[in-house]
Write a protein that holds these residues in place. Structure first.
Motif, PDB file in Angstrom:
ATOM      1  N   ARG A 121       0.839  -1.200   0.000  1.00 24.77           N
ATOM      2  CA  ARG A 121       0.000   0.000   0.000  1.00 24.77           C
ATOM      3  C   ARG A 121       0.873   1.249   0.000  1.00 24.77           C
ATOM      4  N   SER A 122       0.369   2.305  -0.593  1.00 22.90           N
ATOM      5  CA  SER A 122       1.067   3.596  -0.611  1.00 22.90           C
ATOM      6  C   SER A 122       0.148   4.677  -0.059  1.00 22.90           C
ATOM      7  N   PHE A 123       0.739   5.630   0.679  1.00 24.38           N
ATOM      8  CA  PHE A 123      -0.018   6.718   1.284  1.00 24.38           C
ATOM      9  C   PHE A 123       0.668   8.039   0.962  1.00 24.38           C
ATOM     10  N   GLN A 124      -0.123   9.018   0.522  1.00 26.13           N
ATOM     11  CA  GLN A 124       0.408  10.319   0.165  1.00 26.13           C
ATOM     12  C   GLN A 124       0.814  11.090   1.406  1.00 26.13           C
ATOM     13  N   LEU A 125       1.996  11.700   1.362  1.00 25.70           N
ATOM     14  CA  LEU A 125       2.497  12.495   2.476  1.00 25.70           C
ATOM     15  C   LEU A 125       2.571  13.964   2.068  1.00 25.70           C
ATOM     16  N   LYS A 126       1.872  14.816   2.825  1.00 24.44           N
ATOM     17  CA  LYS A 126       1.885  16.265   2.588  1.00 24.44           C
ATOM     18  C   LYS A 126       1.822  16.990   3.926  1.00 24.44           C
ATOM     19  N   GLN A 127       2.860  16.781   4.722  1.00 24.45           N
ATOM     20  CA  GLN A 127       2.856  17.373   6.071  1.00 24.45           C
ATOM     21  C   GLN A 127       1.561  17.024   6.797  1.00 24.45           C
ATOM     22  N   ASN A 128       1.129  15.800   6.637  1.00 22.50           N
ATOM     23  CA  ASN A 128      -0.161  15.367   7.170  1.00 22.50           C
ATOM     24  C   ASN A 128      -0.042  14.119   8.055  1.00 22.50           C
ATOM     25  N   LEU A 129       1.184  13.839   8.525  1.00 20.55           N
ATOM     26  CA  LEU A 129       1.423  12.598   9.258  1.00 20.55           C
ATOM     27  C   LEU A 129       1.425  12.844  10.767  1.00 20.55           C
TER      28      LEU A 129
END
Length: 529
Positions: free
Chosen positions: A73-81
């Motif tokens: 699985r892949s998860f988008q990272l945009k200062q949202n972790l």
């Protein structure tokens, strides 16, 4: 850094210096003592499940650093972790996670055992510590692995963080053994003290970890899928270091990111089994009465990915390799040992007897020797059936013994239970070692050396500084020579005091906090003299 297993007097703290041995395996027959080999094999098991390496195997950033890959699985990272965690291994897991994902990590809260940061610093395990100016807030609590006010404050902070997330956020949840005690948030009107009392009563009467967690979930805001529900609609990725037999994600740390499959009838059945239903406080009865109307269900956890990143299986596999490198024929009996330590001790005693007979077949004329061997094997198989271990590889292990006719190491892991009858100090590993030592002394092993070791991979066996203990077949005679009555110590569940007095505490295993937790490791060494 390797976690070195030290065998030290009771009053002496463990050294952090790794145990070293560079002699070739060819020296096995005449070289090092079995106890030294046992220490090395146990050390290798603990080293295999250190949190940092396991987390790095589970997580990866794409080359551009904008996607987090977890398995397929892949998860988008945009200062949202965001990150939360709870358990004995979570400090090291969090340090590794922040090192890998630091630029994307907005905020984190973890709940870890009291004193673990000081212990890791004292041991020189910098890789287990968060860097200065970390975005992760650390709460320490659950002294002696019991929920307390400090752990409650941590749980409420974790809930507050989760409830503030949005559909654009990603919550990374780090879970390891000890997580249940470090995430207490009872459903009102149940108080923390009432929940503690009930848990202690169940544990003292021999309740399994599965039964304890079933009750905990029913009385908790965050367990049994409660944390996942609090974080919705954010995506949730849970990385789990298993300390439960069979690695069931719904049981580990009471399944905070897994919808509970249990209902109030399951809880009542457990309480009836241990004779506690009539003694329940009114608050617990109130919560259980409305448990079936709890809106949490499987639909509430569809936004969650749960991943097991380490377990007893991995630890035993590495221990088996290390034993073989030392010259032993090694075989894993089971990774799911459970049940009462007294029953398990009888199993290990009979196993040693049957294995010894195969190592050195009887040369006695007539059928009496064969009859005795058959009787021993029959009793062993009966006990094995009584233990009900789904993955027990008994015949394969005994076959390996028959083939080698040389030094053998039989390995197993799991989490047995102790029936508390007294107010002594000890833990399941030390009590099991005591019981097995007594059994080995009763078995006709012939000219075969036997050593048994039982140790907790977290480095703490019950409310003691020891990880466990090791014994040989001479245990009873050693105790008698010092005027120690083993039966009295066992009757009071006082195994730690016994081992402290036996030969200056030299049979106790000290590791300090290891920073990990995948249940217990049992080692049975047999070597023809």
């Amino acid at each position: 850094m390797a976690v070195a297993l030290q065998v030290l007097p009771c009053a002496v703290r463990a050294s952090s210096r790794p145990f070293s041995w560079r002699a070739p395996a060819a020296r096995l027959a005449s070289g090092m003592a079995l106890a030294e080999h046992a220490r090395q094999v146990f050390d290798s098991a603990v080293r295999a499940v250190q949190p940092g390496p396991m987390l790095h195997r589970a997580l990866a950033l794409d080359p551009g650093g904008q996607q987090l890959k977890v398995r397929d699985r892949s998860f988008q990272l945009k200062q949202n972790l965001y990150l939360v965690g709870f358990g004995k291994a979570v400090l090291g897991m969090a340090a590794a996670a922040e090192e890998l994902l630091g630029q994307h990590l907005v905020q984190g809260v973890i709940s870890v055992p009291k004193g673990i940061r000081a212990a890791m610093e004292q041991a020189g395990k910098q890789e287990m510590l968060l860097k200065p100016h970390s975005h992760i807030q650390v709460f320490e609590g659950a002294e002696d692995n019991l929920p307390d006010r400090d752990a409650l404050r941590a749980a409420l902070a974790i809930r507050q963080l989760a409830e503030g997330l949005t559909a654009h956020d990603l919550l990374l949840v780090l879970i390891s053994g000890g997580g249940s005690a470090l995430l207490p948030a009872p459903i009102p009107p149940v108080t923390l003290e009432e929940k503690q009392t009930l848990t202690k009563l169940l544990a003292a009467r021999g309740a399994t970890i599965q039964e304890l967690n079933t009750i905990r979930k029913a009385l908790s805001q965050l367990k049994g899928g409660g944390l996942a529900q609090a974080a919705y609609p954010a995506q949730v990725v849970s990385l789990i270091l298993s300390d439960v037999v069979g690695d069931p994600v719904e049981v580990i740390a009471s399944g905070p990111t897994v919808a509970s499959a249990h209902n109030v009838q399951d809880c009542l059945h457990i309480l009836n089994r241990y004779g506690l239903r009539a003694a329940l406080p009114r608050s617990v009865k109130t919560v259980l009465a409305r448990a079936d109307s709890d809106p949490r269900g499987p639909h509430a956890c569809g936004h969650v990915l749960n991943v097991i990143i380490g377990s007893n299986v991995l630890a035993l596999a590495e221990a088996q390799k290390h034993a073989e490198a030392l010259g032993y024929r090694a075989a894993v009996l089971s990774t799911s040992l459970q049940g009462d330590v007294r029953l398990l001790a009888r199993f290990y005693g009979l196993l040693a007897r049957v294995a010894a007979a195969r190592l050195i077949p009887s040369t006695t004329a007539g059928a009496s020797g064969d009859d005795e061997e058959e009787e021993g094997e029959g009793r062993l198989h009966k006990l094995a059936a009584e233990l009900q271990l789904p993955d027990l590889q008994l015949e394969e292990a005994l076959g390996a013994v028959m083939e080698t006719r040389g030094p053998v190491c039989l390995l197993a892991g799991g989490e047995p239970t102790v029936q508390l009858q007294g107010s002594g100090r000890g833990g399941r590993n030390q009590e099991l070692a005591m019981l097995v030592g007594a059994e080995l002394g009763r078995q006709p092993l012939g000219p075969v050396e036997a050593l048994f070791l039982s140790g907790g991979t977290d480095g703490r066996d019950g409310p003691t500084e020891a990880a466990g203990a090791w014994v040989m077949r001479e245990l009873c005679s050693q105790a008698a020579a010092q005027g120690l009555d083993m039966a009295t110590f066992l009757a009071h569940n006082d195994s730690h005091t016994f081992f402290c007095r036996l030969q200056g505490g030299s049979h106790l295993l000290y590791t300090g906090m290891t920073g990990t937790n995948v249940m217990d490791v049992h080692l049975l060494f047999l070597r023809p003299q």
